[in-house]
Design a protein around this motif. Sequence first.
Motif, mmCIF file in Angstrom:
data_model
loop_
_atom_site.group_PDB
_atom_site.id
_atom_site.type_symbol
_atom_site.label_atom_id
_atom_site.label_comp_id
_atom_site.label_asym_id
_atom_site.label_seq_id
_atom_site.Cartn_x
_atom_site.Cartn_y
_atom_site.Cartn_z
ATOM 1 N N ASP A 9 0.816 -1.214 0.000
ATOM 2 C CA ASP A 9 0.000 0.000 0.000
ATOM 3 C C ASP A 9 0.855 1.271 0.000
ATOM 4 O OD1 ASP A 9 0.873 0.339 2.637
ATOM 5 O OD2 ASP A 9 -1.029 -0.304 3.509
ATOM 6 N N ARG A 10 0.163 2.412 -0.085
ATOM 7 C CA ARG A 10 0.815 3.724 -0.145
ATOM 8 C C ARG A 10 1.642 3.996 1.107
ATOM 9 N NH1 ARG A 10 -0.667 7.920 -3.601
ATOM 10 N NH2 ARG A 10 -0.031 9.979 -2.936
ATOM 11 N N SER A 11 1.154 3.555 2.253
ATOM 12 C CA SER A 11 1.893 3.749 3.499
ATOM 13 C C SER A 11 3.240 3.024 3.450
ATOM 14 C CB SER A 11 1.051 3.243 4.677
ATOM 15 O OG SER A 11 1.787 3.296 5.858
ATOM 16 N N PHE A 14 5.526 5.024 1.179
ATOM 17 C CA PHE A 14 6.067 6.205 1.850
ATOM 18 C C PHE A 14 7.181 5.823 2.822
ATOM 19 C CE2 PHE A 14 2.142 9.185 1.393
ATOM 20 C CZ PHE A 14 2.445 9.357 0.057
ATOM 21 N N ASP A 15 7.032 4.693 3.501
ATOM 22 C CA ASP A 15 8.079 4.233 4.411
ATOM 23 C C ASP A 15 9.368 3.953 3.646
ATOM 24 O OD1 ASP A 15 9.049 3.200 7.043
ATOM 25 O OD2 ASP A 15 9.161 1.330 5.894
ATOM 26 N N ASP A 18 10.878 7.304 2.544
ATOM 27 C CA ASP A 18 11.441 8.056 3.673
ATOM 28 C C ASP A 18 12.748 7.447 4.182
ATOM 29 O OD1 ASP A 18 9.245 9.720 3.436
ATOM 30 O OD2 ASP A 18 8.183 8.870 5.166
ATOM 31 N N ASN A 46 2.665 14.906 0.060
ATOM 32 C CA ASN A 46 2.564 14.229 -1.237
ATOM 33 C C ASN A 46 3.472 14.847 -2.291
ATOM 34 O OD1 ASN A 46 0.647 12.118 -0.719
ATOM 35 N ND2 ASN A 46 -0.876 13.729 -0.444
#
Length: 159
Positions: A9-11, A14-15, A18, A46
């Motif tokens: 998923d998007r989360s 992002f991890d 980052d 975003n």
Amino acid sequence: MRRSDRARDRSFAFDVIDRCGHGVAALSTGGEGPYCIPLSLVRVDNRLYFHCAKQGRKLDLLRRNPKVCVTFVGTSEPAYVESNNTFTDYFQSAMVTGTASEVLDDDEKIEALRALCTKVTPEGMSGDNFERAVSGSLAVTGVWRIEMEEVTAKAKLHK
């Protein structure tokens, strides 16, 4: 994505973004062949930000066609799995497609540079180090943002 069982998923994406010190951006040359370049990037909400010189091939290409694709590889662990006699790679990756534009507002440039420096050199952010560095280099430093339009991730994790 061919292996939908590896989609994340998007989360998760992002991890990965980052945690990565850099991503590789693919830019269009308009027919001369692809152009890929590693960039130090930071994600703020975003958007992705990177710093650069104020001129050069990368910027010429972005001004001509601002569409980009950036790939991040969070981990890659090649392995031999004796139990089934296979070679594999345990990995985590994320890919972003979006549109790049130059940041012209000084306040946004400073905040993007602050976020980038905090990510890649947190030990240097003490005292007034950042403020002194920015005051001496802001005028000659380019900052670009990438509006993330599509974010995907995939992984093959240890079982």
